[in-house]
Scaffold this motif. Structure first.
Motif, PDB file in Angstrom:
ATOM      1  N   VAL A  71      42.345  50.487  34.404  1.00 18.72           N
ATOM      2  CA  VAL A  71      41.772  50.097  33.111  1.00 18.72           C
ATOM      3  C   VAL A  71      41.572  48.585  33.055  1.00 18.72           C
ATOM      4  N   THR A  72      42.513  47.841  33.595  1.00 18.92           N
ATOM      5  CA  THR A  72      42.406  46.390  33.568  1.00 18.92           C
ATOM      6  C   THR A  72      41.276  45.902  34.476  1.00 18.92           C
ATOM      7  N   THR A  73      41.089  46.544  35.622  1.00 23.83           N
ATOM      8  CA  THR A  73      39.978  46.179  36.497  1.00 23.83           C
ATOM      9  C   THR A  73      38.644  46.410  35.801  1.00 23.83           C
ATOM     10  N   LEU A  79      32.659  37.549  38.944  1.00 21.79           N
ATOM     11  CA  LEU A  79      33.843  36.818  38.501  1.00 21.79           C
ATOM     12  C   LEU A  79      34.983  37.775  38.188  1.00 21.79           C
ATOM     13  N   GLY A  80      34.686  38.883  37.526  1.00 21.55           N
ATOM     14  CA  GLY A  80      35.728  39.858  37.207  1.00 21.55           C
ATOM     15  C   GLY A  80      36.367  40.430  38.456  1.00 21.55           C
ATOM     16  N   GLY A  81      35.549  40.746  39.455  1.00 22.05           N
ATOM     17  CA  GLY A  81      36.087  41.269  40.707  1.00 22.05           C
ATOM     18  C   GLY A  81      36.938  40.245  41.432  1.00 22.05           C
ATOM     19  N   VAL A  98      40.931  40.536  42.356  1.00 18.90           N
ATOM     20  CA  VAL A  98      41.435  40.458  43.725  1.00 18.90           C
ATOM     21  C   VAL A  98      42.543  39.417  43.832  1.00 18.90           C
ATOM     22  N   VAL A  99      42.340  38.269  43.199  1.00 26.17           N
ATOM     23  CA  VAL A  99      43.358  37.206  43.235  1.00 26.17           C
ATOM     24  C   VAL A  99      44.643  37.672  42.547  1.00 26.17           C
ATOM     25  N   GLY A 100      44.504  38.226  41.335  1.00 30.43           N
ATOM     26  CA  GLY A 100      45.673  38.688  40.598  1.00 30.43           C
ATOM     27  C   GLY A 100      46.414  39.803  41.315  1.00 30.43           C
ATOM     28  N   ALA A 101      45.657  40.759  41.852  1.00 29.24           N
ATOM     29  CA  ALA A 101      46.285  41.887  42.544  1.00 29.24           C
ATOM     30  C   ALA A 101      46.999  41.436  43.808  1.00 29.24           C
ATOM     31  N   PRO A 134      36.472  45.787  48.516  1.00 31.45           N
ATOM     32  CA  PRO A 134      35.425  46.781  48.241  1.00 31.45           C
ATOM     33  C   PRO A 134      35.701  47.629  47.002  1.00 31.45           C
ATOM     34  N   GLY A 135      36.881  48.220  46.924  1.00 35.50           N
ATOM     35  CA  GLY A 135      37.196  49.073  45.774  1.00 35.50           C
ATOM     36  C   GLY A 135      37.212  48.314  44.467  1.00 35.50           C
ATOM     37  N   THR A 136      37.737  47.093  44.512  1.00 31.58           N
ATOM     38  CA  THR A 136      37.807  46.281  43.297  1.00 31.58           C
ATOM     39  C   THR A 136      36.428  45.996  42.737  1.00 31.58           C
ATOM     40  N   PHE A 137      35.495  45.613  43.594  1.00 33.41           N
ATOM     41  CA  PHE A 137      34.167  45.267  43.112  1.00 33.41           C
ATOM     42  C   PHE A 137      33.372  46.492  42.657  1.00 33.41           C
ATOM     43  N   VAL A 138      33.682  47.655  43.233  1.00 31.04           N
ATOM     44  CA  VAL A 138      33.053  48.884  42.732  1.00 31.04           C
ATOM     45  C   VAL A 138      33.442  49.130  41.277  1.00 31.04           C
TER      46      VAL A 138
END
Length: 246
Positions: free
Chosen positions: A86-88, A99-101, A105-108, A188-192
Motif C-alpha cells: 500500500v505504501t509503494t 521519484l516514487g519508485g 527503493v532507498v527506504g526499502a 523492477p517490482g518496485t517501479f511496476v
C-alpha cells in the motif's frame, strides 16, 4: 625443545540483553503496530479518503514529504509491518513513478539492512556457532554465490520479503553483498507498483480498485524472470566448470 601450547579456541558467542536489544525493539514495534490498531490505516481506502490533503501537502513541501516517506518506508520494512505494498502504491500516487519508485527503493533497502543487522547482531553469530554440518554446508554453498542468490530472491517473490531480510543474516552474507543485491533486485517490482500507484487517481475517480496482480502479468513477470535466470548464469557456469575440472 619446548612445545608451544595451542591457542585456546574462541568461545562461542552467547545470548545477552545487549545483543538481543535491536531485534527486541523491532519485534516490539511490530506488536505495537497491531496493538494500537494502526493496521486499519494501512489501506487504499485511507489514501482515497485523504488524497486531496496529501497531494496538496506534497506539492507545498516536496522535500519534507520525500524525507518523511523514506522514513516511513524504512520503519515499515525494518519492523516487518504489513503495509509495504500500500505504501509503494502511495509513493507512486504522491510522487510519480520515477521519484516514487526511487524513494521506495532507498527506504526499502535501508529498512531491510536495518533488520538484517539486527538479526545478525542478536542471533546470527550464535546460530552459526552452534550450527550443525547441514547448516554449515548450506552457508558455504550460499556464500560462494551470495550476490547472485540474493538477487534472484529479490527479483522474484518466491518467499515473503521479511524472510529474505532475515535468512541471509544466519548464512554469513556480508553487509555489502546484502545491501547491493537488495537495492538492485527490488528495482523492477518496485517501479511496476509505483507506476500502478501513479494511475490511482483515475482508478479512484472511476470507483474501481487497482489490479494488484499486475506484476504477475506475462508481459511484466516475463522480463523479471529473465533477469533472474541471467543472475543465475554465473552460478551454473561455476558449478559446471568446477565439475569438469574435478
Amino acid at each position: 625443545m619446548t612445545e608451544i601450547p595451542p591457542a585456546p579456541e574462541p568461545s562461542s558467542p552467547g545470548f545477552s540483553v545487549r545483543r538481543l536489544l535491536p531485534l527486541a525493539v523491532l519485534v516490539a514495534g511490530l506488536i505495537a503496530f497491531f496493538a494500537l490498531g494502526l493496521d486499519r490505516y494501512a489501506t487504499l481506502d485511507t489514501l482515497r479518503d485523504n488524497r486531496q490533503a496529501l497531494t496538496l501537502w506534497v506539492a507545498d513541501h516536496l522535500l519534507l514529504a520525500a524525507l518523511a516517506y523514506v522514513a516511513v518506508y524504512i520503519a515499515i520494512v525494518a519492523f516487518s509491518l504489513p503495509a509495504a505494498l500500500v505504501t509503494t502504491l502511495t509513493g507512486g500516487f504522491l510522487f510519480g513513478t520515477v521519484l516514487g519508485g526511487l524513494l521506495t527503493v532507498v527506504g526499502a533497502t535501508i529498512g531491510a539492512t536495518a533488520i538484517f543487522l539486527a538479526a545478525k547482531t542478536a542471533l546470527g553469530d550464535v546460530l552459526r556457532a552452534k550450527a550443525g554440518p547441514g547448516l554449515r554446508k548450506l552457508e558455504a554453498g550460499f556464500g560462494k554465490n551470495a550476490f547472485n542468490y540474493m538477487l534472484v530472491l529479490r527479483l522474484v517473490p518466491l518467499f515473503p520479503f521479511f524472510l529474505v531480510n532475515l535468512a541471509p543474516a544466519f548464512l554469513g552474507v556480508s553487509l555489502r553483498t546484502y545491501a547491493a543485491a537488495t537495492f538492485i533486485g527490488i528495482i523492477p517490482g518496485t517501479f511496476v507498483y509505483a507506476s500502478l500507484g501513479n494511475g490511482l487517481g483515475a482508478v479512484f475517480d472511476a470507483g474501481r480498485d487497482p489490479d494488484l496482480g499486475l506484476f504477475f502479468e506475462p508481459q511484466i513477470i516475463g522480463p523479471v524472470l529473465a533477469l533472474a535466470v541471467l543472475a543465475m548464469v554465473p552460478v551454473v557456469y561455476k558449478r559446471f566448470s568446477g565439475a569438469s575440472q574435478a
